[in-house]
Scaffold this motif. Structure first.
Motif, mmCIF file in Angstrom:
data_model
loop_
_atom_site.group_PDB
_atom_site.id
_atom_site.type_symbol
_atom_site.label_atom_id
_atom_site.label_comp_id
_atom_site.label_asym_id
_atom_site.label_seq_id
_atom_site.Cartn_x
_atom_site.Cartn_y
_atom_site.Cartn_z
ATOM 1 N N ASP A 22 0.878 -1.169 0.000
ATOM 2 C CA ASP A 22 0.000 0.000 0.000
ATOM 3 C C ASP A 22 0.915 1.218 0.000
ATOM 4 N N GLU A 23 1.101 1.817 -1.180
ATOM 5 C CA GLU A 23 2.100 2.864 -1.365
ATOM 6 C C GLU A 23 1.469 4.097 -2.000
ATOM 7 N N GLY A 24 2.320 5.026 -2.427
ATOM 8 C CA GLY A 24 1.834 6.238 -3.076
ATOM 9 C C GLY A 24 1.265 7.221 -2.085
ATOM 10 N N ASN A 25 0.355 8.062 -2.550
ATOM 11 C CA ASN A 25 -0.236 9.116 -1.733
ATOM 12 C C ASN A 25 -1.396 8.542 -0.918
ATOM 13 N N PRO A 26 -1.270 8.459 0.402
ATOM 14 C CA PRO A 26 -2.347 7.859 1.205
ATOM 15 C C PRO A 26 -3.664 8.620 1.116
ATOM 16 N N GLU A 27 -3.605 9.893 0.711
ATOM 17 C CA GLU A 27 -4.819 10.697 0.567
ATOM 18 C C GLU A 27 -5.337 10.714 -0.874
ATOM 19 N N GLY A 28 -4.610 10.093 -1.775
ATOM 20 C CA GLY A 28 -4.992 10.134 -3.174
ATOM 21 C C GLY A 28 -6.056 9.104 -3.526
ATOM 22 N N PRO A 29 -6.631 9.193 -4.742
ATOM 23 C CA PRO A 29 -7.605 8.198 -5.180
ATOM 24 C C PRO A 29 -6.960 6.812 -5.195
ATOM 25 N N PRO A 30 -7.600 5.801 -4.585
ATOM 26 C CA PRO A 30 -6.987 4.476 -4.528
ATOM 27 C C PRO A 30 -7.086 3.729 -5.852
ATOM 28 N N VAL A 31 -5.966 3.112 -6.218
ATOM 29 C CA VAL A 31 -5.901 2.246 -7.395
ATOM 30 C C VAL A 31 -5.451 0.864 -6.927
ATOM 31 N N LEU A 32 -6.276 -0.143 -7.192
ATOM 32 C CA LEU A 32 -5.939 -1.524 -6.848
ATOM 33 C C LEU A 32 -5.477 -2.237 -8.108
ATOM 34 N N LEU A 33 -4.234 -2.724 -8.076
ATOM 35 C CA LEU A 33 -3.614 -3.403 -9.208
ATOM 36 C C LEU A 33 -3.685 -4.914 -9.004
ATOM 37 N N ILE A 34 -4.169 -5.637 -10.027
ATOM 38 C CA ILE A 34 -4.347 -7.092 -9.912
ATOM 39 C C ILE A 34 -3.534 -7.753 -11.025
ATOM 40 N N HIS A 35 -2.519 -8.481 -10.630
ATOM 41 C CA HIS A 35 -1.537 -8.978 -11.605
ATOM 42 C C HIS A 35 -2.013 -10.223 -12.355
ATOM 43 N N GLY A 36 -1.233 -10.582 -13.364
ATOM 44 C CA GLY A 36 -1.558 -11.700 -14.233
ATOM 45 C C GLY A 36 -1.020 -13.030 -13.744
ATOM 46 N N PHE A 37 -1.386 -14.068 -14.478
ATOM 47 C CA PHE A 37 -0.980 -15.433 -14.155
ATOM 48 C C PHE A 37 0.538 -15.570 -14.167
ATOM 49 N N ALA A 38 1.052 -16.254 -13.154
ATOM 50 C CA ALA A 38 2.475 -16.578 -12.995
ATOM 51 C C ALA A 38 3.333 -15.356 -12.673
ATOM 52 N N SER A 39 2.696 -14.209 -12.453
ATOM 53 C CA SER A 39 3.436 -12.999 -12.126
ATOM 54 C C SER A 39 3.340 -12.742 -10.613
ATOM 55 N N THR A 40 3.705 -11.550 -10.193
ATOM 56 C CA THR A 40 3.558 -11.115 -8.800
ATOM 57 C C THR A 40 3.268 -9.618 -8.817
ATOM 58 N N ALA A 41 2.936 -9.075 -7.665
ATOM 59 C CA ALA A 41 2.706 -7.636 -7.574
ATOM 60 C C ALA A 41 3.949 -6.858 -8.012
ATOM 61 N N SER A 42 5.115 -7.324 -7.611
ATOM 62 C CA SER A 42 6.347 -6.616 -7.976
ATOM 63 C C SER A 42 6.677 -6.767 -9.451
ATOM 64 N N VAL A 43 6.597 -8.006 -9.959
ATOM 65 C CA VAL A 43 6.960 -8.262 -11.353
ATOM 66 C C VAL A 43 6.009 -7.546 -12.306
ATOM 67 N N ASN A 44 4.734 -7.516 -11.970
ATOM 68 C CA ASN A 44 3.730 -6.924 -12.852
ATOM 69 C C ASN A 44 3.642 -5.401 -12.724
ATOM 70 N N TRP A 45 3.847 -4.880 -11.505
ATOM 71 C CA TRP A 45 3.504 -3.477 -11.238
ATOM 72 C C TRP A 45 4.652 -2.610 -10.746
ATOM 73 N N VAL A 46 5.624 -3.187 -10.069
ATOM 74 C CA VAL A 46 6.730 -2.370 -9.556
ATOM 75 C C VAL A 46 7.841 -2.263 -10.594
ATOM 76 N N TYR A 47 8.364 -3.406 -11.045
ATOM 77 C CA TYR A 47 9.496 -3.382 -11.973
ATOM 78 C C TYR A 47 9.164 -2.694 -13.302
ATOM 79 N N PRO A 48 7.958 -2.839 -13.863
ATOM 80 C CA PRO A 48 7.640 -2.122 -15.111
ATOM 81 C C PRO A 48 7.283 -0.648 -14.913
#
Length: 261
Positions: A22-48
């Protein structure tokens, strides 16, 4: 706030321990990221670069390792991975964080999970971004049994199926539990009825790479929905589209339009 290596926390749902950040601006609009098969939160959303892009744009950025993936628990029963069950994990994370409504971005399997979440809990979803999955959402994306077979093969050397070999290599690269992934790919492939896509009123962006041979047409899927637009991600295949700068810019534009509504 660290946009490079987020700190992960965990919560319990459905008897499983699930890992999230749970990162970014705590007061900002929330965005929930849901990764793909065989990936992870980091591989899908952090590293790219998604965490960096959305965080710097002022959003609260949340992502979970789906069950069977990353640091979350990994059941080996395929029935544990039905998309409505995985969707419930995502809504449970919003509950855990006290978030009533979020923007959802799902990629590939994560797009399917996002749609199931929206159909069951429409009031929890402000908007949808469906990446890496077009009309395949309703019409299917081919035979994925060879993927499961490839994941369970004694060695990648004996895998001749091209897509199976790709996912086996990806699973080895991410040091995944291949038995859990095989159960996931067998359990998570339920299709969405076209009539159900038409029920989704949340503003939606459907984004697919022009060289993606898995997803199907984003225009055909968007045309089924009352408030959806399609994006071609130029020159990108299923694996590379997720981090593309055209995709990121289109999402920020989509969110800017939402803010004007």
């Amino acid at each position: 706030m660290n946009l490079n290596t987020p700190a992960f926390s965990s919560f319990e749902h459905d008897g499983l321990n699930l890992s999230y950040f749970d990162e970014g601006n705590p007061e900002g609009p929330p965005v929930l990221l849901i990764h793909g098969f065989a990936s992870t939160a980091s591989v899908n959303w952090v590293y790219p670069g998604w965490l960096k892009t959305l965080g710097e744009a002022g959003y609260r950025v949340i992502a979970m390792d789906n069950r069977g993936h990353g640091a979350s628990d990994k059941p080996h029963d395929s029935e544990a991975y039905r998309p409505w069950i995985m969707a419930a994990d995502s809504i449970a994370l919003l509950d855990h964080l006290g978030i009533q409504q979020a923007n959802l971005i799902g990629y590939s399997m994560g797009a399917r999970i996002s749609v199931f979440a929206t159909l069951k809990w429409p009031d929890r979803v402000r908007s949808l971004v469906l990446g890496g999955l077009g009309i395949g959402m309703t019409d299917g994306v081919g035979d994925w049994d060879p993927i499961a077979d490839a994941l369970l093969a004694p060695s990648i050397d004996g895998v001749t199926h091209a897509r199976g070999r790709m996912f086996r290599a990806f699973a080895e690269q991410t040091k995944s539990d291949r038995q859990a992934l095989a159960a996931c790919i067998r359990g998570s492939r339920d299709l969405v009825e076209r009539a159900d896509m038409a029920k989704i009123e949340a503003p939606t962006l459907v984004a697919v790479g022009t060289k993606d041979d898995i997803a199907g047409s984003p225009q055909e899927l968007a045309a089924l929905m009352p408030d959806a637009r399609a994006l071609d991600i130029p020159g990108r295949d299923h694996m590379l589209a997720v981090g593309d700068k055209v995709f990121k810019a289109a999402v920020l534009d989509f969110y800017a339009d939402l803010a004007d509504r």
